[in-house]
Motif scaffolding. Sequence first.
Motif, mmCIF file in Angstrom:
data_model
loop_
_atom_site.group_PDB
_atom_site.id
_atom_site.type_symbol
_atom_site.label_atom_id
_atom_site.label_comp_id
_atom_site.label_asym_id
_atom_site.label_seq_id
_atom_site.Cartn_x
_atom_site.Cartn_y
_atom_site.Cartn_z
ATOM 1 N N PHE A 1 0.820 -1.197 0.000
ATOM 2 C CA PHE A 1 0.000 0.000 0.000
ATOM 3 C C PHE A 1 0.856 1.249 0.000
ATOM 4 C CE2 PHE A 1 1.050 -0.860 4.335
ATOM 5 C CZ PHE A 1 1.249 0.394 4.908
ATOM 6 N N ALA A 2 0.152 2.363 -0.168
ATOM 7 C CA ALA A 2 0.730 3.689 -0.019
ATOM 8 C C ALA A 2 -0.226 4.504 0.837
ATOM 9 C CB ALA A 2 0.933 4.348 -1.378
ATOM 10 N N LEU A 3 0.332 5.380 1.662
ATOM 11 C CA LEU A 3 -0.481 6.264 2.486
ATOM 12 C C LEU A 3 -0.430 7.663 1.890
ATOM 13 C CD1 LEU A 3 -2.195 6.559 5.023
ATOM 14 C CD2 LEU A 3 -0.091 7.096 6.288
ATOM 15 N N GLU A 4 -1.578 8.064 1.339
ATOM 16 C CA GLU A 4 -1.675 9.405 0.784
ATOM 17 C C GLU A 4 -2.226 10.346 1.838
ATOM 18 O OE1 GLU A 4 -4.059 8.907 -2.687
ATOM 19 O OE2 GLU A 4 -2.516 7.766 -3.759
ATOM 20 N N GLU A 5 -2.345 11.594 1.470
ATOM 21 C CA GLU A 5 -2.746 12.577 2.463
ATOM 22 C C GLU A 5 -4.150 12.323 2.982
ATOM 23 O OE1 GLU A 5 -2.960 17.455 2.957
ATOM 24 O OE2 GLU A 5 -2.045 16.542 1.194
ATOM 25 N N LYS A 6 -5.063 11.777 2.124
ATOM 26 C CA LYS A 6 -6.455 11.615 2.525
ATOM 27 C C LYS A 6 -6.932 10.159 2.464
ATOM 28 C CE LYS A 6 -7.868 16.267 1.121
ATOM 29 N NZ LYS A 6 -8.822 17.078 0.310
ATOM 30 N N ALA A 7 -6.078 9.242 2.072
ATOM 31 C CA ALA A 7 -6.555 7.859 1.946
ATOM 32 C C ALA A 7 -5.391 6.882 2.048
ATOM 33 C CB ALA A 7 -7.280 7.667 0.618
ATOM 34 N N LEU A 8 -5.740 5.698 2.495
ATOM 35 C CA LEU A 8 -4.824 4.563 2.455
ATOM 36 C C LEU A 8 -5.150 3.771 1.198
ATOM 37 C CD1 LEU A 8 -2.725 2.644 3.781
ATOM 38 C CD2 LEU A 8 -4.638 1.504 4.902
ATOM 39 N N VAL A 9 -4.176 3.690 0.269
ATOM 40 C CA VAL A 9 -4.408 3.065 -1.032
ATOM 41 C C VAL A 9 -3.636 1.752 -1.081
ATOM 42 C CG1 VAL A 9 -4.202 3.298 -3.524
ATOM 43 C CG2 VAL A 9 -4.728 5.308 -2.120
ATOM 44 N N VAL A 10 -4.408 0.651 -1.145
ATOM 45 C CA VAL A 10 -3.812 -0.684 -1.254
ATOM 46 C C VAL A 10 -3.678 -1.026 -2.729
ATOM 47 C CG1 VAL A 10 -4.055 -3.115 -0.684
ATOM 48 C CG2 VAL A 10 -4.808 -1.377 0.945
ATOM 49 N N THR A 11 -2.458 -1.302 -3.173
ATOM 50 C CA THR A 11 -2.205 -1.598 -4.580
ATOM 51 C C THR A 11 -1.995 -3.081 -4.831
ATOM 52 O OG1 THR A 11 0.152 -1.165 -4.214
ATOM 53 C CG2 THR A 11 -1.208 0.675 -4.977
ATOM 54 N N GLY A 12 -2.009 -3.871 -3.826
ATOM 55 C CA GLY A 12 -1.846 -5.309 -4.014
ATOM 56 C C GLY A 12 -1.900 -6.015 -2.686
ATOM 57 N N GLY A 13 -2.252 -7.270 -2.735
ATOM 58 C CA GLY A 13 -2.315 -8.063 -1.519
ATOM 59 C C GLY A 13 -3.108 -9.328 -1.734
ATOM 60 N N GLN A 14 -3.095 -10.191 -0.763
ATOM 61 C CA GLN A 14 -3.842 -11.427 -0.865
ATOM 62 C C GLN A 14 -4.139 -11.972 0.515
ATOM 63 O OE1 GLN A 14 -1.141 -14.009 -3.070
ATOM 64 N NE2 GLN A 14 -0.557 -15.045 -1.179
ATOM 65 N N ALA A 15 -5.153 -12.858 0.555
ATOM 66 C CA ALA A 15 -5.541 -13.514 1.796
ATOM 67 C C ALA A 15 -6.097 -14.886 1.457
ATOM 68 C CB ALA A 15 -6.579 -12.690 2.549
ATOM 69 N N ALA A 16 -6.002 -15.792 2.424
ATOM 70 C CA ALA A 16 -6.521 -17.143 2.249
ATOM 71 C C ALA A 16 -7.939 -17.212 2.783
ATOM 72 C CB ALA A 16 -5.640 -18.151 2.982
ATOM 73 N N THR A 17 -8.832 -17.830 2.000
ATOM 74 C CA THR A 17 -10.209 -18.046 2.432
ATOM 75 C C THR A 17 -10.818 -19.154 1.604
ATOM 76 O OG1 THR A 17 -12.352 -16.994 2.822
ATOM 77 C CG2 THR A 17 -11.161 -16.299 0.875
ATOM 78 N N GLY A 18 -11.588 -20.006 2.216
ATOM 79 C CA GLY A 18 -12.275 -21.078 1.505
ATOM 80 C C GLY A 18 -11.346 -21.989 0.728
ATOM 81 N N GLY A 19 -10.128 -22.201 1.227
ATOM 82 C CA GLY A 19 -9.198 -23.099 0.549
ATOM 83 C C GLY A 19 -8.541 -22.476 -0.663
ATOM 84 N N LEU B 1 -7.509 -18.313 -2.616
ATOM 85 C CA LEU B 1 -6.939 -17.007 -2.367
ATOM 86 C C LEU B 1 -7.897 -15.918 -2.811
ATOM 87 C CD1 LEU B 1 -3.225 -17.409 -3.540
ATOM 88 C CD2 LEU B 1 -4.084 -17.358 -1.196
ATOM 89 N N VAL B 2 -7.944 -14.852 -2.018
ATOM 90 C CA VAL B 2 -8.615 -13.625 -2.414
ATOM 91 C C VAL B 2 -7.535 -12.564 -2.547
ATOM 92 C CG1 VAL B 2 -10.265 -11.843 -1.782
ATOM 93 C CG2 VAL B 2 -10.775 -14.231 -1.292
ATOM 94 N N LYS B 3 -7.391 -12.014 -3.739
ATOM 95 C CA LYS B 3 -6.366 -11.014 -3.983
ATOM 96 C C LYS B 3 -7.001 -9.638 -4.141
ATOM 97 C CE LYS B 3 -2.839 -13.994 -5.974
ATOM 98 N NZ LYS B 3 -1.835 -14.137 -7.047
ATOM 99 N N VAL B 4 -6.267 -8.646 -3.654
ATOM 100 C CA VAL B 4 -6.731 -7.267 -3.757
ATOM 101 C C VAL B 4 -6.079 -6.644 -4.977
ATOM 102 C CG1 VAL B 4 -6.809 -5.018 -2.648
ATOM 103 C CG2 VAL B 4 -6.980 -7.100 -1.264
ATOM 104 N N GLU B 5 -6.945 -6.277 -5.926
ATOM 105 C CA GLU B 5 -6.437 -5.577 -7.100
ATOM 106 C C GLU B 5 -6.223 -4.106 -6.781
ATOM 107 O OE1 GLU B 5 -8.390 -4.347 -11.287
ATOM 108 O OE2 GLU B 5 -8.246 -6.516 -10.924
ATOM 109 N N ARG B 6 -7.167 -3.542 -6.044
ATOM 110 C CA ARG B 6 -7.039 -2.164 -5.588
ATOM 111 C C ARG B 6 -8.031 -1.958 -4.448
ATOM 112 N NH1 ARG B 6 -5.178 2.836 -6.859
ATOM 113 N NH2 ARG B 6 -6.488 4.628 -6.314
ATOM 114 N N LEU B 7 -7.593 -1.140 -3.438
ATOM 115 C CA LEU B 7 -8.458 -0.857 -2.309
ATOM 116 C C LEU B 7 -8.076 0.525 -1.778
ATOM 117 C CD1 LEU B 7 -10.582 -1.719 -0.197
ATOM 118 C CD2 LEU B 7 -8.701 -2.718 1.126
ATOM 119 N N ALA B 8 -9.057 1.405 -1.698
ATOM 120 C CA ALA B 8 -8.834 2.750 -1.183
ATOM 121 C C ALA B 8 -9.674 2.934 0.069
ATOM 122 C CB ALA B 8 -9.203 3.800 -2.233
ATOM 123 N N ILE B 9 -8.985 3.173 1.213
ATOM 124 C CA ILE B 9 -9.655 3.372 2.490
ATOM 125 C C ILE B 9 -9.467 4.838 2.884
ATOM 126 C CG2 ILE B 9 -9.771 2.679 4.904
ATOM 127 C CD1 ILE B 9 -8.575 0.010 4.087
#
Length: 960
Positions: free
Chosen positions: A732-750, A752-760
């Motif tokens: 991720f990157a932390l911008e002035e007004k948002a946390l921007v996730v540019t990649g990632g993954q997690a295990a679920t249901g046997g 993978l769930v990958k994050v293509e993009r996520l802005a918090i």
Amino acid sequence: MTDQAAQTRQGVRGVSRVLAAAVLAVVLGLVILVLALYLARRQLAREAVTDWLRARGIASETSFEEIGPGRLVGRVRIGPAVAPDLVVERAEVTYSLSGLIAGKGVQVTSVRLTRPVLRASWRAGRFSLGALDPLIAEMRKRPPTPGAPSPAVALEQGRLLLATDYGPLQASLDAAIRDGRLVSLDATTAPARLTRGHNLADLGAARLKARVEGGRLEAQLNLPFHALDADGATARDGLLTAGFQGVYPDLARPLAAQGALRAALSARAVLAGGTRTEAVQLTALAPDLAWRRDGGDRVAGGLKLAADLHGLAVSDLHLASAAGDLAGSFSLGRETRLDLVGAAEGRGAWTGLGLSTKEDSAEIAAVKRGVRAFRVSLQGLALGAGPQGLAVRLTAPARLLPDGGGEVRLTPAGAGWRLTSSGGGLPVVTADVRRASFIHSGLVAEGSAKAVLSIGPLEKANFDAAGTLRIANGVTSLTASRCADVSAAKVELGQNDVEALQTRVCPAGGALLTLGAGGWAFHGRAEGARAAVPFLQARLAQGAGRVSLADRGGALGADLQIASAEVHDTADKPRFHPVLIAGRVGLAHDLWSGGLDVKRPSKSGPVLAHAVLRHEGRSGAGGVEITTPRLAFAPGGLQPAELSPLAEPLGTAVQGEAAFTGGFRWTKDGATSSGELDVPGLDFKSPAGQVTGLSGHVRFTSLAPLIAPPGQVLKARRIDAVLPLTDLSTTFALEEKALVVTGGQAATGGGLVKVERLAIPLVADQPIQGVLDLQGVQLHDLVEASPFGDRVDLDARVSGHVPFEVQGDKVRVSGGDLHAIAPGRLSISRTALASVSAQGSVQAPAAAAQAVEFTDTFTDFAYQALENLAFDKLDAGLNTRANGRLGVLFHIVGYHDPPKPQEIRISLWDLVRKKFMGRKLPLPSGTGVDLTLDTTLNLDDLLKDYADFERLRSSPPVQR
């Protein structure tokens, strides 16, 4: 009569030819085996060799110059013609045929071999003579004939070509053997360069000479070498000599050999384990060497050793000369033992403390002068070796005598030693040494010591310490085993002296005192410190922290890290109540730097941060460096929001730990900031759900505003989002007004769930937006845990793409798609469905608590198909409807697969009259199904309260 005589003469000549051939065969065997195997010599004279070799497949060639009843002369080759194992240019064998009548065979009386050439090899520790090996092995198995005489053997101008793992080695030799015993031997090797890996032996021409006379053996070896490199040790331009005089060895006797052995080794530029010596001369004499074989081989006797070294250097220690003589006894074999006693002397210098400077105290200056030129004398040196290893003892005091006066003496004391120094301006030192041992490159000693001296800023200091003294590679260090008592009349700080210092200095994970590299250093952990600070009108009590003092080339440095100390005001009118301080004061290049943490004595809890200030007045540059310890957060306790408003989005129920380092820097032109956040583990409530086990290391390029560049990584064990996620990793990157996730993954249901993009967002009233990619996620557990898990069973492993947006408690999905990556099963009970039309239309009821009644045959077929549907293809589109429900449009292609095979039986008459219509019939197994199912989920309610999910209500009709 004449004819009969002629026939007789022809018969005799025939017998002579046969006899000559037999003698030649014997000679060949003797020539081969006498040279190849000394131990089998007695058997050779009694064997017929020619047929023997041919039967064993050994190539050979012979030619004869002379064949007679008592003498044979010829040439012999054994082995292939291109590379024979043995070639004898001239072999002369004398023998006697008198034994033939007595059935004893041919008796060889002498063998003379001229210019023989033998090829051999020594590889992987095994010696081989090529084609002669099987002959040698067989001859060893045959016992000698009792009473058989041994032939005299003469070897002239012989050559040995030996192939080894290190390279070829050639030798020329002349030898004589009489009655089975060596009479003379002269052997010379050609210069050779033997190498293997990093090992090297560059040898000159070596010579071995041996003579036997009157039952005594005299042997002499001379082995010159240009270079020897082995296991990191090197030597140049050396000579090894060895000589033996004694009784001729007899391996059959308990006392196999005895005599005198003398050896000498000289070399230049010897380097071993960091020690370099310009010249080495070693001699050894064993005047009464005895080799015994009863009860196992053992070599023992008296031993005298002498060593003369010049130009020895170990790091900063230099010995111009050193010599020693030791005498005693030794034993090798069943038990290894060495007991030697003697003396040694030398002259040298140690430059590790550097030259004296004007800043040195009188004692330190005397020490520096003393170690730069001294004489050492060891008049009672004992060297022993046994099963426990090498041991060195002193039987008389060892003395180090500086040229400038004074003495350092090491005296045996009980099971240890006592070291004292006195005179010549040296510090007064008394040390008791309990144990001492040599290591690879120096000495290690354990004991205690007391000293009085002035050192660094400490004047008239007293030291009482115990621990381990290590002298290695030119460095002397003391590692304390207990706290050292230290006191000083004054700590010299210019106009700001500290007086009446008393403290205990304890080990701090390293050496307490180090001498070498042109200076000294003192490092420890102080406790119970107290002192008067007149220039502050204050006194210190119960001080604790780290103390570091060092002198490098006359430049003094100090680093005092105060963990805690009470400060009491001593002014006439008190300025403050007692306080606790923690901080650092340092001195380097006349630049003072420091930082403080301050707490009231009644204040509980840890120090939250430590600020270090450094400023250079000449340049105007400086800064504040901020460091926190590992901070512990807990509900009702310390919270990140109490440290920074930027942490308010984390809430007030944060649990876990974090640490931060960073700072603000400034120059005359402007200011910058940066920092690093280390999160071993945090649990908190985020807009996306409860986060468990958040951890990572974040680098900030700005602290105001807070900004982190792309490429930061955080991990979490679990996030209780719409789909529970485990083993989450995000970039991720932390911008002035948002946390921007540019990649990632997690295990679920046997899968993978990958994050293509996520802005918090980090500001209120802004949605979370993101895109998820699913790879091989099993939906069975998700459906099973849902409120409709008792009516729907889905076994499907899917991949897909799910864009989403979260606003408060509401989740919206747009354009999501899923597809099964493997065959699966779908089972929907009839209680979840209201009716299915004959055309296959299925509509879900508003409430389905009762089993659906039978209506018509085709509707019942649809029920059966949905109850036991095995599919090969499943696609699903996901979109949030206008009413906020998540719409899922399934397209399933498969077949009816009930637990037990089913089929329809209808008579022809009922089929013609359509009497089966309206009847309840089993749907045949394997009936193909192409199903489109449109349904919705109240996803907002599921997220709001997952434990109280509303029962799933089916949506508009599904086409199949």
